[in-house]
Design a protein around this motif. Structure first.
Motif, PDB file in Angstrom:
ATOM      1  N   ASP A 303      47.498  45.215  35.051  1.00 32.03           N
ATOM      2  CA  ASP A 303      47.504  43.887  35.675  1.00 32.03           C
ATOM      3  C   ASP A 303      47.922  43.905  37.141  1.00 32.03           C
ATOM      4  O   ASP A 303      48.000  42.846  37.764  1.00 32.03           O
ATOM      5  N   ALA A 332      42.745  37.990  38.975  1.00 33.99           N
ATOM      6  CA  ALA A 332      41.935  38.961  38.222  1.00 33.99           C
ATOM      7  C   ALA A 332      40.828  39.527  39.106  1.00 33.99           C
ATOM      8  O   ALA A 332      39.690  39.708  38.683  1.00 33.99           O
ATOM      9  N   GLN A 337      38.310  41.078  36.406  1.00 33.85           N
ATOM     10  CA  GLN A 337      39.101  41.938  35.531  1.00 33.85           C
ATOM     11  C   GLN A 337      39.293  41.302  34.150  1.00 33.85           C
ATOM     12  O   GLN A 337      39.594  40.120  34.044  1.00 33.85           O
ATOM     13  N   ALA A 338      39.132  42.118  33.125  1.00 33.56           N
ATOM     14  CA  ALA A 338      39.327  41.624  31.766  1.00 33.56           C
ATOM     15  C   ALA A 338      40.162  42.575  30.935  1.00 33.56           C
ATOM     16  O   ALA A 338      40.834  42.152  29.996  1.00 33.56           O
ATOM     17  N   GLY A 340      42.086  45.236  32.515  1.00 33.26           N
ATOM     18  CA  GLY A 340      43.048  45.917  33.374  1.00 33.26           C
ATOM     19  C   GLY A 340      42.385  46.896  34.316  1.00 33.26           C
ATOM     20  O   GLY A 340      41.374  47.530  33.995  1.00 33.26           O
ATOM     21  N   ASN A 343      41.121  51.126  33.802  1.00 33.60           N
ATOM     22  CA  ASN A 343      41.193  51.345  32.355  1.00 33.60           C
ATOM     23  C   ASN A 343      40.539  52.687  32.030  1.00 33.60           C
ATOM     24  O   ASN A 343      39.366  52.897  32.334  1.00 33.60           O
ATOM     25  N   ARG A 587      36.568  34.655  28.925  1.00 28.22           N
ATOM     26  CA  ARG A 587      37.446  34.233  30.025  1.00 28.22           C
ATOM     27  C   ARG A 587      38.169  32.938  29.660  1.00 28.22           C
ATOM     28  O   ARG A 587      39.339  32.744  29.996  1.00 28.22           O
ATOM     29  N   VAL A 609      33.116  39.717  33.771  1.00 22.68           N
ATOM     30  CA  VAL A 609      33.792  40.334  32.624  1.00 22.68           C
ATOM     31  C   VAL A 609      32.889  41.345  31.919  1.00 22.68           C
ATOM     32  O   VAL A 609      33.379  42.251  31.237  1.00 22.68           O
ATOM     33  N   THR A 714      42.323  32.354  29.711  1.00 24.70           N
ATOM     34  CA  THR A 714      43.165  33.092  30.653  1.00 24.70           C
ATOM     35  C   THR A 714      43.387  32.354  31.968  1.00 24.70           C
ATOM     36  O   THR A 714      44.090  32.852  32.842  1.00 24.70           O
ATOM     37  N   ASN A 767      44.298  39.153  32.583  1.00 27.03           N
ATOM     38  CA  ASN A 767      43.370  39.935  31.788  1.00 27.03           C
ATOM     39  C   ASN A 767      43.418  39.435  30.353  1.00 27.03           C
ATOM     40  O   ASN A 767      44.336  38.704  29.957  1.00 27.03           O
ATOM     41  N   THR A 770      46.566  41.234  28.930  1.00 26.00           N
ATOM     42  CA  THR A 770      47.844  41.168  29.641  1.00 26.00           C
ATOM     43  C   THR A 770      48.977  40.951  28.646  1.00 26.00           C
ATOM     44  O   THR A 770      48.899  40.035  27.827  1.00 26.00           O
TER      45      THR A 770
END
Length: 791
Positions: A303, A332, A337-338, A340, A343, A587, A609, A714, A767, A770
């Motif tokens: 995050d 984000a 970002q979804a 992190g 990743n 989202r 995403v 989110t 995210n 998160t």
């Protein structure tokens, strides 16, 4: 949590394999550092096996004449000589003590705290070495492999190479595992071997990659007699680290020091170089007066950004604090970002496709990543039950350009006779005020005049002023615009809960639904009487219009609007486009908005995403009717739109991996638990929910200087009371400016925040994975900023 100090050069030591001499060579580095500097630090995060054989004890035993300069420690010690994940389990199974296996976050925080402590204690420039256990992928206490567990620290790395048979392969593999995860590898160090001579191969191999390789003589064989063994080993270290401070080990120290100073110099130079060469999007450069205004992102993980703040500190030359600070990515990264940053699962998926395909020509061809993705989206994803085809493009704006081409062609072909090219050029769209579909010219033309439009913009269509939902003083309000007020007795409607607001099917027979229906039909009839433009498509951002100011449109209005444009003769019905670039793929807590609205589109667009935020890719889904409009024996009837990287395998493979991870997250117990917190006595399974705490949202909505708050999934949007309002307002940025800085970068959970505003609207996006603990800290920071600001 990444760390970088002016006064303390820290390097992490990984081994290409087990038993490659990691402790021996680290001891040599420590001994050499102690011969030069007043202090040297050695940290063994996890040690397993008898204390007398522990690595930190070995370092102490062979430090030589400068033992008073060494500060060696171990954080977690277990008696069984096993992999850490097994050693901690066995210790717990013995029942001797109550052992709670630390999470990766707790483990890394303990390391970071120790490094911070050493940096604070260092009176002058010093060195520190963090020696990992076993090989590159040996598990930590939680079972996560070391290369992933340590990544958030982002310490520069020394790799101890393997001098044995097969060591060339294991050393290169270890290096590539580190590089795949973004590590900085400053040096590779290994023993000489006269038979295998791995160093002779590895030195030029890594030289091409800019990585220094050093080889040293191997240690003597271990002797059975402890005294004799100590004497032989001590002599080995004396020869390797001579009092003259010359030789390979000292050359390595010099190289590591240069890498450290060059990294700081580069970070410090980046703001000025950036202001000289880069033209940012959506930024008024006139507001950036100095280098201090530039946010220098050194790395990112989960995050957080890790940002360099040395250029903002007048005392950085004397400071013992880290020059890097964690900064929560509150937007984000523009809603992409979804899962992190960095990743590792997505990174490996990208590498897998890059290694197998690179990029390949797509028209008239297929490859497995693209085919799997298209089938998943059409059959089981957002297109389930209505879509038949997936069209690939590069980003949301071009995905919308494609959607518009599809819709306009279908409308033109349905007319009797079909419209000629001159008439087609005058077609327009129906939409909502505040909509935004991207910055390409065609996508801009599908919106009314606004701050995002340009000189060539030519708004083509009509845009309704929509009613919207927000939370004010703890209550859920529907605000009805002036254009509809004439049809209703009030411009404010209060509902019992968000669940009630988003129960679209239940609201279809409400008085407000009747008012919406009458208003929309009357307006459409009036528009049909006008000659230009002829409306040929309905274009909607379902539920939330993002760039227009985080407007949470009343879903009932959108549902009735879709129903209305589909009424009547087939030739007069409009194709419906859902722009789900922002809102789609969970989202807002749902995969797609169609089921909540109770209607499916004819065309939908998905991006952001879709690839977990790793790289650009967009998909335009279309129904069979849309596809058939382009089908003929004439090539010029085809959809002649594309770009060079259409369906690039890397993006497709990452998207496939992202969708797998999204399924796992959204079916997890944690996800269901978050959803249950927004349940009401009337609705135990709410259609909508938020990762943000309900009490927090309602409480900040009570503040006098906050006009309204709204959240779904989110997304959290906070609108300030500002008479000027609009995109040009700076009130939200001013009101929340204190959340940017970390209170104390040396403390746990002490992170700054990066966030974006849309005029008087500040928004925060997490995210999908998160941690709840992180969200609670973010909420505390927002609350502190808002509650300590006078209205």
């Amino acid at each position: 949590m990444s760390l970088l100090f002016k006064n303390l050069r820290v390097h992490q030591v990984f081994g290409a394999n087990t038993d490659v001499g990691k402790t021996m060579l680290t001891s040599a580095l420590v001994r050499a550092s102690a011969s030069i500097y007043e202090r040297v630090y050695y940290l063994k995060p996890v040690s397993t096996g008898p204390i007398e054989e522990a690595d930190d004890e070995h370092v102490k035993r062979y430090i030589g004449a400068n033992a008073d300069r060494l500060h060696a420690s171990c954080l977690y010690r277990f008696s069984e000589p096993l992999s850490p994940h097994l050693a901690v389990k066995l210790e717990a199974d013995k029942g001797q003590t109550e052992i709670l296996v630390p999470s990766d976050e707790t483990f890394v925080q303990a390391l970071a705290s120790r490094i911070h402590k050493n940096a604070s204690a260092a009176k002058s420039y010093s060195h520190m070495y963090v020696e990992t256990a076993g090989g590159i992928h040996s598990p930590t206490l939680s079972g996560t492999t070391q290369v992933d567990s340590y990544r958030s620290l982002f310490l520069p790395t020394i790799v101890i190479g393997d001098s044995r048979l097969g060591g060339i392969s294991s050393t290169i593999s270890a290096y590539e595992s580190l590089i795949l995860r973004g590590y900085i590898v400053d040096s590779i160090l290994l023993f000489k071997d006269e038979y295998y001579r791995n160093g002779e191969y590895l030195t030029p191999y890594f030289a091409e990659k800019g990585v220094d390789v050093a080889t040293v003589d191997p240690p003597p064989p271990r002797l059975a007699d402890p005294s004799a063994n100590f004497a032989a080993t001590e002599q080995y270290y004396r020869d390797l680290v001579p009092p003259s401070q010359e030789g390979v080990i000292f050359d390595v120290l010099s190289h590591l020091d240069n890498c450290h100073s060059q990294r700081i110099e580069e970070l410090n130079s980046m703001p000025g170089r950036t202001l000289d060469t880069i033209w940012w999007p959506f930024v008024q450069h006139g507001h950036f007066k100095s280098a201090e205004d530039v946010n220098v992102i050194d790395s990112a993980r989960g995050d957080f950004f890790t940002v360099y703040n040395g250029h903002r500190r007048p005392d950085s030359e004397k400071s013992t604090s880290s020059l890097l600070e964690p900064q929560f990515d509150g937007s984000a990264s523009w809603w992409t970002q979804a899962l992190g940053h960095a990743n590792p699962i997505l990174t490996i998926a990208a590498a897998r496709a890059a290694g197998r395909y690179g990029h390949v020509m797509f028209p008239g061809a297929t490859h497995l990543p693209a085919l799997n993705l298209a089938e998943r989206l059409v059959r089981d994803g957002p297109g389930k039950g209505w879509a038949s085809r997936a069209f690939f493009s590069d980003d949301g704006s071009t995905g919308m350009e494609i959607a518009l081409k599809m819709a306009l062609r279908v409308f033109a072909m349905k007319q009797s006779p079909p419209l000629d090219m001159a008439d087609r050029k005058n077609l327009g769209v129906l939409g909502l005020k505040g909509s935004y579909h991207g910055d390409t010219i065609g996508a801009m033309d599908a919106c009314e005049e606004g701050v995002y439009t340009c000189e060539w913009h030519n708004a083509k269509g009509y845009w309704f002023d929509p009613p919207y939902i927000a939370i004010r003083k703890g209550e859920v309000h529907i605000t009805v615009p002036q254009s509809i007020i004439a049809e209703h007795s009030t411009d404010e409607i209060i509902l019992d809960s968000l669940s009630q607001a988003y129960a679209v099917n239940k609201r279809l027979d409400s008085p407000l639904a009747s008012i919406y229906r009458t208003y929309i039909r009357r307006t459409l009839c009036r528009l049909q009487e006008k000659e230009n433009p002829v409306l040929a498509a309905l274009v909607l951002e379902p539920l939330v219009m993002g760039a227009g100011g985080m407007i949470f449109v009343d879903p009932l209005f959108q549902r009735i609007l879709v129903d209305s444009v589909r009424e009547g003769e087939s030739s007069r019905t409009l194709p419906v486009i859902f722009d789900e670039v922002f809102v789609g793929l969970y989202r807002l807590g749902m995969e797609t908005c169609g089921p909540l609205l109770g209607v499916n589109p004819d065309i939908s667009v998905h991006a952001k995403v879709l690839t977990g935020g790793l790289l650009p890719l967009a998909i335009t889904l279309a129904s069979n009717e849309i596809f058939q409009a382009f089908l003929s024996d004439n090539k010029t009837d085809a959809l002649l739109h594309g770009h060079s990287y259409t369906a690039h395998p890397i993006g497709c493979e990452v998207a496939n991996e992202t969708l797998k991870m999204l399924t796992k997250i959204t079916t997890s117990e944690k996800w269901q638990s978050m959803k249950a917190k927004w349940a009401t006595s009337e609705d135990s399974d709410p259609a909508v929910f938020s990762v943000w705490d309900q009490n927090f949202v309602e409480t900040i909505s009570q503040l006098d200087h906050i006009k309204e708050v709204m959240t779904l999934g989110t997304v959290l949007a906070i609108k300030t009371r500002d008479d000027t309002g609009g995109y040009r307002s700076a009130s939200a940025q001013t009101l929340l400016k204190t959340v940017v800085a970390a209170a104390n970068g040396d403390l746990p959970n002490a992170f700054g925040m990066h966030f974006r505003t849309l005029g008087n609207v500040a928004y925060f996006i997490t995210n999908l994975n998160t941690p709840s603990e992180t969200i609670r800290v973010v909420e505390d920071k927002i609350w502190f900023a808002l509650s300590n600001t006078s209205s």
